[in-house]
Scaffold this active site. Structure first.
Site: not given
Ligand code: CP
Ligand code: NVA
Length: 305
Positions: A103, A130, A133, A222, A262, A290
């Site tokens: 990430r 993502h 997701q 989101d 999400c 997920r």
């Molecule tokens: N939706 C998602 O990726 O959640 P987290 O940021 O908690 O991993």
């Molecule tokens: N768009 C959000 C998604 C979190 C799962 C972010 O990048 O923070």
């Protein structure tokens, strides 16, 4: 040759549907307590430059259920590109581990990990996309609505990494994808162009949220400020306010419409408590999926024959 999952188009249409089928099978086995140690003895390195609940826990639990092990490497430990170059991190992790999930902030970092790691790399969110997701989200749609194809899916809010992955999925699964964002916050134009060129789905950019949700089968939202944009949060709240998913907006959608997010949700901003806790919300099924979809993705990439 090792495979990666950095963006949805890394998989073919057939592989995308095989992944849904495998996820369903693994989900059933998990629920029935049937052992499925398909990655027995394997280790996944999980590199995090940003916080996480779902991604971290679902990958770690998923590896355990598959008979393997996952290793959490937070921002203070690895110092991706700071303490050591991204390429060297990739080379070293590949000597210890059978796969890497990352990430990151900049999408290039996850591309570089994939280029230099001798093992499969999975994108657990970058600033651009993502993919895990949206694969889990489509599994949730299949479960709730019976099939993947043909729905009117309306994404409200910031044209961010999550919106971009919806655009990518629409290249492979026919849908009417409506993105309703304020001016200047539309999804990535290049990705939109590629999906439009593929010609399978209709992509509509509709600034008016009420017009956007008319007869929607799925309403999706989101956060308005993604991780790394915290200092913009107050300014964004004003800009995005008309895009809040609340009951009066939802009344314009189809009666069978499901609501997705999400997560994490900022309740009272992009979604109200009433909608999130209401009968049309599938957000916690979505969070659960997920786990199942990522197990399927890992098996597809990492299983040794
Ligand atoms: N939706 C998602 O990726 O959640 P987290 O940021 O908690 O991993
Ligand atoms: N768009 C959000 C998604 C979190 C799962 C972010 O990048 O923070």
């Amino acid at each position: 040759m090792k495979r990666n999952f950095i963006e949805i188009p890394d998989f073919s249409r057939d592989e995308i549907f095989e992944t849904f089928e495998l996820a369903k099978e693994l989900k059933q086995k998990t629920k029935q307590g049937i052992e499925h140690h398909l990655l027995k003895g394997q280790t996944l390195a999980m590199v995090f430059q940003k916080p996480s609940n779902r991604t971290r826990v679902s990958f770690e639990v998923g590896m355990y259920q598959l008979g393997g092990h996952a290793l959490y490497l937070g921002p203070a430990e690895i110092g991706l590109g700071k303490r050591e170059s991204v390429a060297d991190v990739a080379r070293v992790l590949g000597r210890y581990c059978d796969g890497i999930m990352a990430r990151v902030f900049g999408h290039q970092d996850v591309l570089d990990l994939a280029q230099y790691a001798p093992v499969p790399v999975i994108n657990g969110l970058s600033d651009l996309v993502h993919p895990c997701q949206i694969m889990g989200d489509m599994l949730t749609i299949i479960e709730h609505k019976g099939k993947a194809e043909g729905w009117k899916i309306v994404y409200l809010g910031d044209g961010n990494n999550v919106a971009n992955s919806w655009v990518n999925l629409a290249r492979f699964i026919p849908m009417t994808l409506v993105i309703s964002s304020p001016e200047g916050f539309e999804p990535n134009a290049e990705l939109v162009g590629r999906t439009q060129k593929a010609g399978l789905s209709e992509i509509v950019i509709e600034q008016d949220p009420q017009r956007a949700v008319a007869n929607a089968d799925v309403v999706y939202t989101d956060v308005w400020a993604s991780m790394g944009q915290e200092q913009e949060a107050d300014a964004r709240k004003k800009i995005f306010k008309p895009y809040q998913v609340n009951q009066s907006l939802l009344n314009h959608a189809s009666k069978e419409c499901i609501v997705m997010h999400c997560l994490p949700a900022h309740r009272g901003d992009e979604i109200t408590d009433q909608v999130m806790d209401g009968p049309q919300s599938v957000v916690f099924d979505e969070a659960e999926n997920r786990l199942h979809i990522q197990k399927a993705i890992m098996v597809k990439l990492m299983k040794k024959n």
